[in-house]
Enzyme design. Sequence first.
Site, PDB file in Angstrom:
ATOM      1  N   CYS A   1       0.922  -1.165   0.051  1.00  0.00           N
ATOM      2  CA  CYS A   1      -0.043  -0.012   0.105  1.00  0.00           C
ATOM      3  C   CYS A   1       0.547   1.389   0.094  1.00  0.00           C
ATOM      4  CB  CYS A   1      -0.836  -0.062   1.202  1.00  0.00           C
ATOM      5  SG  CYS A   1      -1.832  -1.318   1.399  1.00  0.00           S
TER       6      CYS A   1
ATOM      7  N   HIS B 131       0.911   5.040  -1.253  1.00  0.00           N
ATOM      8  CA  HIS B 131       0.212   5.905  -0.561  1.00  0.00           C
ATOM      9  C   HIS B 131       1.076   6.359   0.831  1.00  0.00           C
ATOM     10  CE1 HIS B 131      -3.679   5.632  -2.604  1.00  0.00           C
ATOM     11  NE2 HIS B 131      -3.199   4.498  -2.662  1.00  0.00           N
TER      12      HIS B 131
ATOM     13  N   ARG C 145     -13.764  -0.561  -1.871  1.00  0.00           N
ATOM     14  CA  ARG C 145     -12.456   0.305  -2.326  1.00  0.00           C
ATOM     15  C   ARG C 145     -11.029  -0.585  -2.054  1.00  0.00           C
ATOM     16  NH1 ARG C 145     -10.075   3.234  -5.826  1.00  0.00           N
ATOM     17  NH2 ARG C 145      -8.845   1.441  -5.631  1.00  0.00           N
TER      18      ARG C 145
ATOM     19  N   CYS D 219      -7.892  -1.975  -4.503  1.00  0.00           N
ATOM     20  CA  CYS D 219      -6.646  -1.581  -4.376  1.00  0.00           C
ATOM     21  C   CYS D 219      -5.816  -2.970  -4.212  1.00  0.00           C
ATOM     22  CB  CYS D 219      -6.301  -1.029  -2.679  1.00  0.00           C
ATOM     23  SG  CYS D 219      -6.777   0.696  -2.535  1.00  0.00           S
TER      24      CYS D 219
END
Lengths: 267, 204
Positions: A176, A180, A224, A228
């Site tokens: 992730c 991010h 969501r 991802c």
Amino acid sequence: MKLIASIFTALITMTPLQGVAGSSSTDEIAKYRQLLADGNPAELWEMRGEELWKKKLGPQSVSLEQCDLGKGSGVVKGAYVELPRYFKDVNKVMDLEQRLIHCRITLQKLTPEQAVAVPFGSTSNPSDIEALVAYITAASRGMKIAVSTTHPKEQAAYELGKRFFFYRAGAHDFACATCHSKDKQRIRLQELPNLLNRTDAQNTYSTWPAYRVSQGEVRSMQHRLSDCMRQQRFPEPRYASDTITALIMFMAKNAEGGIYDAPALKR
Amino acid sequence: MKIILSVIAISLLVTGCATAAMQTDTGKMLVARLEEDFSSKGPATMERMLNQDEVQKLCSAYPLEMSDEQMETLQASQLKTVKYPADGNYLGEWKEGEKIAQNGRGMQSSDQVKGTNGGNCYACHQLAKEEISFGNIGPSLYRYGKLKGDGEAVVKYTWAKIYNSQAFTTCSNMPRFGHSEILTEKQIKDVMALLFDKNSPVNQ
């Protein structure tokens, strides 16, 4: 109700959301939102969710109105900004969607399969869960995100979520964090929130779930994050799994203090 | 006094151990959870998620705690994985390379097994000037060949960088396109042409 829906549909058809040179997709969404005069098709999901919350279902014909989302039996207002949280009756941390499924099984006596049926809807096959999520989250609008990590299991979920956030694996070595964990990054023209930066984390977390213009559906946080995972080249997470709840816990804690403002409207 | 100090020392030691043990525990717990919560779909397999290699393992630490020496060792071991083209030709067709750079498909749970993967270069890099939809996670590669020339050293370096980015930047965000078998040798040649060919839009 039908009239509202057709107005929304007309507006959507009229406004193709194509990126224009010099104008980011975020600006385009802002223009679109203005065109809708601060309306949001998600309101239709919220209304349907409220009906479903009160609707008697299952073999014993019971509604969800006695479901304890953490603030006591039947309390919907402000429940979402304190989720995920530790629930004593199951001795574990649950996010909203896990808790809803729990209530559908324990209160409404649905089978586990029935309780998780159609987690993500489409026009021909709408999701009850997405509608319920829209209703429950909307009841936290304007409130501060305030999840607790005081219970050891809440702390453990946060730590697990954090560990997962930085876990690099798969064909592309992505975590992730790859996309991010820095400010002002983009994939193509899509701006990426830095989920370690409080402001970005707040702006992101406070605007999910959202009506996705590109999909014509209200999408939950579980949806969501599943998407991802797909883009991260990870295998498919089971719906409403503890890993995803842990990740939501990590994100929610990073967004602490943000003013909740969803269901929102996104591309 | 001495007793107090040694008590403090011991308790510090114990705390230190406890923290390290806790981290390992969280790591083990995570793998156990992933095993339970995910399942293989299409080309996105459990195996590739659960069995982290050395790079993935070390680069999952937060914050990164590698010494310069460790980083150099890791880079050297990654450089050894690079396979250079057997026929000595590094450059293919830039037009094909542009297609690969545009294509974001491949290795996702929604993609076909053994389908043709893209490189998705534009997701993170600027390349041809005409393409305004580019990301900024990686540096701009506009005019790459024009600025760097086409000497053997830079051509070989660029090949190796695409093949295994971890050979040059520890914990780089860039996928290891050759090493991880995302792109074929021919595809890497085509992407190389996009970067180096004088007629490529990248060098206009």
